[in-house]
Scaffold this motif. Structure first.
Motif, PDB file in Angstrom:
ATOM      1  N   ALA A   1      -2.488   4.572   3.510  1.00  0.00           N
ATOM      2  CA  ALA A   1      -1.678   3.409   3.136  1.00  0.00           C
ATOM      3  C   ALA A   1      -1.180   2.677   4.374  1.00  0.00           C
ATOM      4  CB  ALA A   1      -0.497   3.860   2.275  1.00  0.00           C
TER       5      ALA A   1
ATOM      6  N   SER B   1      -3.122   4.532  -2.418  1.00  0.00           N
ATOM      7  CA  SER B   1      -4.012   5.214  -1.475  1.00  0.00           C
ATOM      8  C   SER B   1      -4.176   6.672  -1.914  1.00  0.00           C
ATOM      9  CB  SER B   1      -3.438   5.145  -0.057  1.00  0.00           C
ATOM     10  OG  SER B   1      -2.201   5.848   0.005  1.00  0.00           O
TER      11      SER B   1
ATOM     12  N   PHE C   1       0.863  -1.180   0.000  1.00  0.00           N
ATOM     13  CA  PHE C   1       0.000   0.000   0.000  1.00  0.00           C
ATOM     14  C   PHE C   1       0.898   1.227   0.000  1.00  0.00           C
ATOM     15  CE2 PHE C   1      -2.086  -3.498   2.135  1.00  0.00           C
ATOM     16  CZ  PHE C   1      -3.338  -3.513   1.541  1.00  0.00           C
TER      17      PHE C   1
END
Length: 553
Positions: free
Chosen positions: A54, A48, A22
């Motif tokens: 994230a 994100s 992420f």
């Protein structure tokens, strides 16, 4: 094989079993993102909307699976935006590796554009952190980071990589992850026998389970212990689901917003068996509050023993291993009178029933009835979080994902994305308040763009509910800046992002809306409108004895 630092990073992450990252790109991590692009068939990246999102997604992924979550950000503000998420993981012992880019090594320490000392900034909220100044050290540093994140008491580790290191060439050879060997040297026969003696002599034992039970995979052996000695079981917020919530011996959460049964039993017990928990101030403020009980404690982190509550005996060790060694030394018990008192206390209510209006109780009862066997719940932080803990029945570990230690508003939406991507076959719901949801609502775009069909239920009371509740009790109802009056239309907001939106204002509407939401292929926001004056009960004032309970009923 001779490859650059960015390719070494990606290959080593894959070696460590990472299947998803992420993150958010930026100048200092361009080489890394180029390597991600080249390896997109081997490792997934989720973009994100904000680096904090994230970090929370990586955290949620980790809590849902027990694996190490990974997040990635650029230098400067990208790195500092991760800090809240790193601190959240640190306080709740979540294994995570955060990777940041930085300016090139010749520019370090010169106040260069988008340069911060992220290693210095995160030192108090990581288990360990690294800055890689030599590409020859990169692979081993990453391997060490994953080992440290998983070893002992889990937690986050940060790796800061200057941009020139990501471009330099180096030999790379695929290697197996460093094996995590559990440390058992303090789990001695003498310590176990002493522990067993306390339990065998107890007439009114109470088991207090914490998040360490889930981290160590000790839920089954915990249940075996409880059934063998017929002891009531209470949990911290971090341990919801560590013991089946529908079992007769389970008394609910303990502490400031704990159940009457758990709090009262703690003051009547002659022995509290604390397992994988640290006795935070929100649980038991003082040993004086449980003066009738001897306290014995098992925890993997020696720093947590005798830190908040002085124990009569303790063992440093992995919870699962320790309980497995202990169980054969324990005598079976009936404890009939003690269990009868437990049943009396469990019958006490802390809140008034209300069948006419939308209430948190109605929501959580409906969720459990319809989806209890297949639901993973994340939460933001506030009243809604406590209502979830009090009124939802968690049957299994890793089904409540919430920020306990740091109490991070804005945590739940990102965490729900991470959890759903980790467990695509599960239904994932994020329980939010309108205040918390607004902090990181932009991550709804992340859910939509990545086709992550999470359900967000906003218990919308038009205020910062928990802070307002404290103002009501302790500040003579001076509601200073806790009534929001924002006028946000969450249904339209959801639709603007490409999600679906529903509003529930009457009890009769709820079941149909829940059915539509959990069968949607896109994210859903439910605006669940409740009264501004609805409070969390029971409640214990800060510093008060845990049996000095403020209740509504």
């Amino acid at each position: 094989m001779r490859i650059n630092g960015s390719e070494i990073l990606i290959n080593t992450l894959i070696d460590e079993g990472v299947d998803i990252i992420f993150g958010y790109p930026g100048g200092a991590v361009l080489n890394i993102y180029d390597a991600i692009y080249k390896n997109e068939n081997r490792i997934k990246h989720v973009l994100s909307c904000h680096e904090q999102g994230a970090a929370h997604a990586a955290d949620g992924y980790s809590r849902a699976t027990g694996k190490v979550g990974v997040c990635l950000a650029t230098s400067g503000p990208g790195a500092t935006n991760l800090v809240t998420g790193i601190a959240t993981a640190y306080m709740d012992s979540v294994p995570m590796v955060a990777i940041t880019g930085n300016v090139t090594t010749p520019l370090l320490g010169k106040d260069s554009f988008q340069e911060v000392d992220i290693v210095g900034i995160t030192m108090p909220v990581t288990k360990h952190n690294f800055i890689v100044r030599d590409v020859e050290e990169l692979q081993q540093t990453i391997r060490k980071a994953f080992y440290i994140a998983k070893e002992g008491r889990p937690g986050p580790v940060l790796i800061d990589i200057p941009k020139d290191i990501t471009a330099k060439l180096c030999e790379y050879e695929s290697k197996e992850p460093i094996e995590v060997k559990k440390e058992y040297k303090f789990v001695t026969d003498k310590a176990l026998a002493n522990f067993a003696d306390f339990i065998n002599k107890a007439k009114r034992p109470l088991i207090f389970a914490g998040g360490g039970v889930i981290s160590s995979g000790a839920t089954e052996i915990l249940k075996e212990l409880a059934l063998k000695i017929n002891a009531p079981v209470t949990t911290s917020l971090m341990a919801m689901g560590a013991f089946p919530g529908d079992n007769e011996l389970y008394t609910g959460m303990i502490g400031m917003h704990g159940t009457k049964a758990s709090n009262l039993l703690a003051t009547k017990a002659d022995l509290i068996i604390a397992i994988g928990t640290r006795f935070s101030d929100r649980v038991v403020g003082s040993r004086d509050h449980i003066k009738n009980a001897k306290v014995i404690q098992i925890d993997i982190d020696p720093a947590e023993l005798d830190k908040n509550i002085k124990t009569d005996a303790n063992i440093v060790g992995d919870v699962k291993y320790t309980l497995e060694k202990l169980i054969d030394l324990i005598d079976e018990k009936r404890n009939d009178q003690w269990l009868e008192l437990m049943r009396e206390y469990k019958a006490l209510k802390g809140h008034k029933e209300d069948a006419e209006n939308l209430t948190p109780e109605l929501l959580f009862n409906s969720l459990y009835k319809d989806f209890g066997e297949d639901l993973v719940m994340t939460t933001e932080v506030g009243q809604h979080q406590m209502w979830a803990a009090l009124h939802y029945t968690f049957l299994r570990p890793r089904t409540l994902i919430t920020s306990g230690g740091l109490g991070t508003m804005g945590y739940g939406l990102g965490a729900s994305i991470g959890a759903k991507l980790a467990l695509p076959h599960k239904k994932v719901v994020n329980i939010a308040g309108d205040g918390s949801f607004s902090m990181n609502a932009i991550e709804l775009a992340t859910a939509v763009s990545n086709r992550v069909p999470v359900v967000i239920i906003i218990l919308n009371n038009g205020c910062l509910g928990m802070v307002r509740q404290w103002q009501n009790f302790f500040y003579e109802s001076r509601y200073s800046y806790t009534t929001l009056n924002r006028g946000t239309d969450y249904v339209k907001l959801a639709e603007a992002y490409g999600a679906k939106g529903f509003r529930v204002t009457e009890p009769s509407e709820l079941n149909e809306v829940l059915d539509k939401a959990f069968n949607s292929e896109v994210p859903v926001v439910i605006d669940y409108v409740i009264n501004i004056d609805k409070k969390v009960f029971p409640m214990v004032a800060p510093g008060a004895p845990i049996d000095d309970i403020i209740s509504e009923a």
